[in-house]
Structure formats: C-alpha cells, structure tokens
Design an enzyme around this catalytic site. Sequence first.
Site, PDB file in Angstrom:
ATOM      1  N   ASP A  96       0.826  -1.204   0.000  1.00  0.00           N
ATOM      2  CA  ASP A  96       0.000   0.000   0.000  1.00  0.00           C
ATOM      3  C   ASP A  96       0.862   1.257   0.000  1.00  0.00           C
ATOM      4  O   ASP A  96       2.018   1.230   0.420  1.00  0.00           O
ATOM      5  CB  ASP A  96      -0.882   0.034   1.262  1.00  0.00           C
ATOM      6  CG  ASP A  96      -0.045  -0.012   2.536  1.00  0.00           C
ATOM      7  OD1 ASP A  96       0.867  -0.846   2.586  1.00  0.00           O
ATOM      8  OD2 ASP A  96      -0.286   0.790   3.451  1.00  0.00           O
ATOM      9  N   GLU A  97       0.277   2.321  -0.420  1.00  0.00           N
ATOM     10  CA  GLU A  97       0.859   3.661  -0.294  1.00  0.00           C
ATOM     11  C   GLU A  97       2.333   3.721  -0.690  1.00  0.00           C
ATOM     12  O   GLU A  97       3.132   4.367  -0.027  1.00  0.00           O
ATOM     13  CB  GLU A  97       0.713   4.164   1.149  1.00  0.00           C
ATOM     14  CG  GLU A  97      -0.727   4.303   1.573  1.00  0.00           C
ATOM     15  CD  GLU A  97      -0.882   4.630   3.054  1.00  0.00           C
ATOM     16  OE1 GLU A  97      -1.826   5.367   3.367  1.00  0.00           O
ATOM     17  OE2 GLU A  97      -0.105   4.156   3.884  1.00  0.00           O
ATOM     18  N   ALA A  98       2.683   3.037  -1.771  1.00  0.00           N
ATOM     19  CA  ALA A  98       4.083   3.058  -2.221  1.00  0.00           C
ATOM     20  C   ALA A  98       4.287   4.300  -3.087  1.00  0.00           C
ATOM     21  O   ALA A  98       4.688   4.217  -4.251  1.00  0.00           O
ATOM     22  CB  ALA A  98       4.398   1.774  -2.990  1.00  0.00           C
TER      23      ALA A  98
END
Length: 534
Positions: free
Chosen positions: A340-342
């Site tokens: 997530d949220e890379a």
Amino acid sequence: MRVLRRTLGTLLALGALGVCVSCTPARGDAGPDDGRPGGPRPAALGPYERLVPAPASARADGPGYLFGAGTVIRTGADASEEVRRVGELLAEQLRGPSGLPLPVVDGQDGDGIRLLLDGAAEGTGEEGYRLRTDPTGITLTARTPTGLFHAGQTLRQLLPVRGTGTVPGGTVTDAPRFAYRGAMVDVARHFFPLEQVERYVDQLARYKVNTLHVHLTDDQGWRLAVDSWPKLAEYGGGSEVGGGPGGHWTKEEYRELVAYAAERYVDVVPEIDMPGHVNAAQASYAELNCDGKAPERYTGIKVGFSSLCVGDELTYRFIDEVLGELAELTPGKYLHIGGDEAHSTPAADYAAFMDRAQQVVARHGKTVVAWHQLATARPAPGAVLQYWGHDRTAAAEKAAVVAAGKAGHPVILSPADRAYLDMKYDATTKPGLAWAGYVPVERSYSWDPGSYLAGLPESAVLGVEAPLWTETIANRGDWELMAFPRVLGLAELGWSPKSALGWDGYARRLAAQGPRLDAQDIAYHRAPDVPWGE
Ligand code: TNX
C-alpha cells in the site's frame, strides 16, 4: 410468516419460552408501555436472542438445564486429544465467571455439557455447530474441533455473566457466511507487548473471529526478530510514533502468539509491508537504500516517503531471507506483503517489485495477501486482495479490485470508512484519525459485505477484516476504546447470514453484550445510538 410472527408475539406476551430469533417480532409486539417517549419498552431479549454474532438459526423451546454445582464437561470416551483440549479450554473459560469446578470427564453418558464430534452434523460445515439444551444438559455437536470451539463461545453467551443459573431449552444451528473473519493490529506505529495482543485474541475469539493479521513492520518500527538481518529488530525496533522506546518480539514470543491464537482457532497472518513503509529497515541497513545511506529512525505519522531499492538484487535477497524466516514461523497459509501507499516507488517499479515479491512468497509455500493496490499491478494467481477504500475512492480503483475479484482473486473487505477501528467515532473521540471520516458504531455495522463493491459477486468475497492502526493508539485503554464495540459488529458481518443483519436488532443485541464487556474490564465506547442498560 405473518401468522408465525403473530403467534410468536402472543407467545412472548404470555411469557412463554418459544422464540425464533430469525423471525424477530414486529416492533411493539411485546412489553408494557411505560410511557417513555418513543413508545413501549421492548421486552428483554432471551439468551437465544442476544447472541453476537447472530447465529444462522436459534430457537428457545422447552425446559432448560441448570448450570450449577453438579455440572461437568464431557468430551466422550474416544475423544481425540484436540477435542479434549477444546473441552479443557472451555472449562477454563467458564470457571472464572461461574466459580464452578467444572471437571472435564470422559464419556458422554450423564448430565452436563457434552462435546461431540459428528462428521454428519447437518448444516454446520467446517466451522459451524449445533447446540442443544434440554434438562439433561447442553450438547455441542460439530464436524470439527473448530466447530466445537465456536459452539463453546456461543454457550458462554447463553450463561449468566457471573454465577450459575438455568439455560432455557433451545437449539442453535450455526455456520459462518464468510470463511475469513479478521482483525488487524498495527504493532509497528506503537509497539505492544504480547500480553495485550493475546488479550485481544481472547476477546476476538468469543465473537468467532478466526484471523489475526499482525502489521509487523512500518516506517516507525520493525517488530519481529529476523536471524539473518538482526539489526532490523535490534535497531529498527527501537523507535515508535512519538519517540517512545518501541520494542520487538523474539521469534520465541512470536511462536507463542501463534500457538496461543491457534488454540482459539485463530490463524495469524503476518505482514511485512513493502516496497513502501520500510524506513525502519532502511535505517537499520544502509545497503537497503539506493544511495547507500541509512536514514534516521522515524517517529512521525507521515506515509509514503520510503521505498526499497527496486533495481538492486540485494533487495530481493533481503525479502527472500525475511519472508523465508517468517514462512517458517507461520503455520497458516497466508503471508501479507503490504503493497500500500508506495508513493515513492514509480508505478512500473512497483509492479516489477510486486511480481518478484509474490514469487518469493510462492517459493516459500505461502499464498500472498496484499492491500488492494496490487490490483493495479499484476496479482499472481490466487493472490488475495485486501480492499481498504471508502465511499470516495476513485471509481477506477474500485473497478480494478472488482475486475481482479471476478478474475479469481479473493477479496477481503476492510473499507476504511466502515471497518477501520482507528477512525474516530465522532468529534469527541480523543484517540484516532478521521481521514476517512467519522465512523460511528451504526455506520461501521450497516453495510453488506456480499454486495458492498458494486459488481463484485459475494462468491469473490473471502471475508471481512477490521484493522486497528496505531499512530494515535499507545495503550490498552485507547486500543479497547476504539475496537469496542465496533469489532463486534464487524465480526457479525463476517459470520451471520444476511437475513439476520439489521441495525435495530443488532443494537439491542449489542447492548446486551455491555455487561459482558464490563466483566472483561473493557472500557468500550458507550455509543449514544445503542440502548445500553435498557
Ligand atoms: C492507511 S490502510 C494506511 C496505513 C495507516 C492508516 C491510518 C493502509 C493500507 N495504509 O498506513 O496507518 O491509513 O488510518
């Protein structure tokens, strides 16, 4: 149906025992008008009507069983070790509140609480059970020890909160709607000792939650010892949000948690979040950074600023060794690899990295779970996606998850504006965040997992999970305030048939759980929309 309802209403008014839970009496059917605003006070719920999660079916009928000084737990002369263990654990769980000795004995003959494995038990599946109470005792029947365990948890709710008493006659036949019923804890933003997580496992197992997802690593801390990369825990574990000391679990402690959960039929799904959320690892090993420089440890609450070095082979040796050790510690089939949220990893790099990370998981014999961003890359066959979007999530992002679900990727639903236990209830909640909006108890409960994502068939939904992120949660009190009572509703959404769901009925059943939460010393949020103590 209407005739049945009327009959039930009459029976209730007469104070008779006959009650069918799945045919909730029409409002106002029972109970004298006490002149309160809002009309008559509803009749108190009987034990078979109060269960959370609501069972597939339950009926009170006939005379009951006196749970008292003479009660024994019978596991059957030829019971397996495992059934005996389920019996022993149930005895342990009942002794405290009842004050009874509750010996566990062999043989089914005689009165008492009986645990019976029966491969032919109808309508119960792998995890379900039947529970039957009559004057001779309470018989729990299931195809599997898992089912017997769940039956025992139902039995706990049929008994008085404290002491002894008569359980009315009745029958429960029960099985879950979804296979995966999870809760997640983030021990990376704030570290928590094992005891707190085990306490949560106990609390969750009562409500038939069967999976504990542990978010073990993030920018702010690395919480599990890894032999091949020891500084991860030794150095990277020594920080947390707000500058506290952090901490980590040894492998021995982690094994203990897994075993503790397994005894309660809860699987542990460990998560190593990557390729983002890795500052703690990069602070521990300079070589994990593209520029070869280790950053400072991080104690703030920003997300999306760190990334593994996708072009460097050392990165893949790192994840292979870490996930290899983790797979070895994990009896369950899933390894969660985050994803997530890379925001600091370019999209093409992200996809390339996730391809390799998924191969590593497969090589270690496990199945991938990842946050739903994996749907925008290339999920490997069988990979499970965990959806954490919300009402305002872009249609294209939702569509990618729906398409992956239709293509055979099971989906776990954790919508942030319903299932995130770290969202504030309202403006007065002290801990918590509000980026997905406030999530009052009613909102967290009032959605149908089977039809939640438009176009995603119920058959593609593996289940429901309630994540507890801990940027703002640093102690047991805040943890339990945020989790309770919302996690009970999410447990119900995962277990109960659609026909049993509905806020009005649930709110009353939840209210009836209040004294049980009090007895466990849980300082839960006394949501104003729940009729506590009526
Ligand atoms: C989003 S959910 C995150 C976490 C935060 C959380 C706070 C997800 C996959 N990522 O990194 O802790 O919001 O609510």
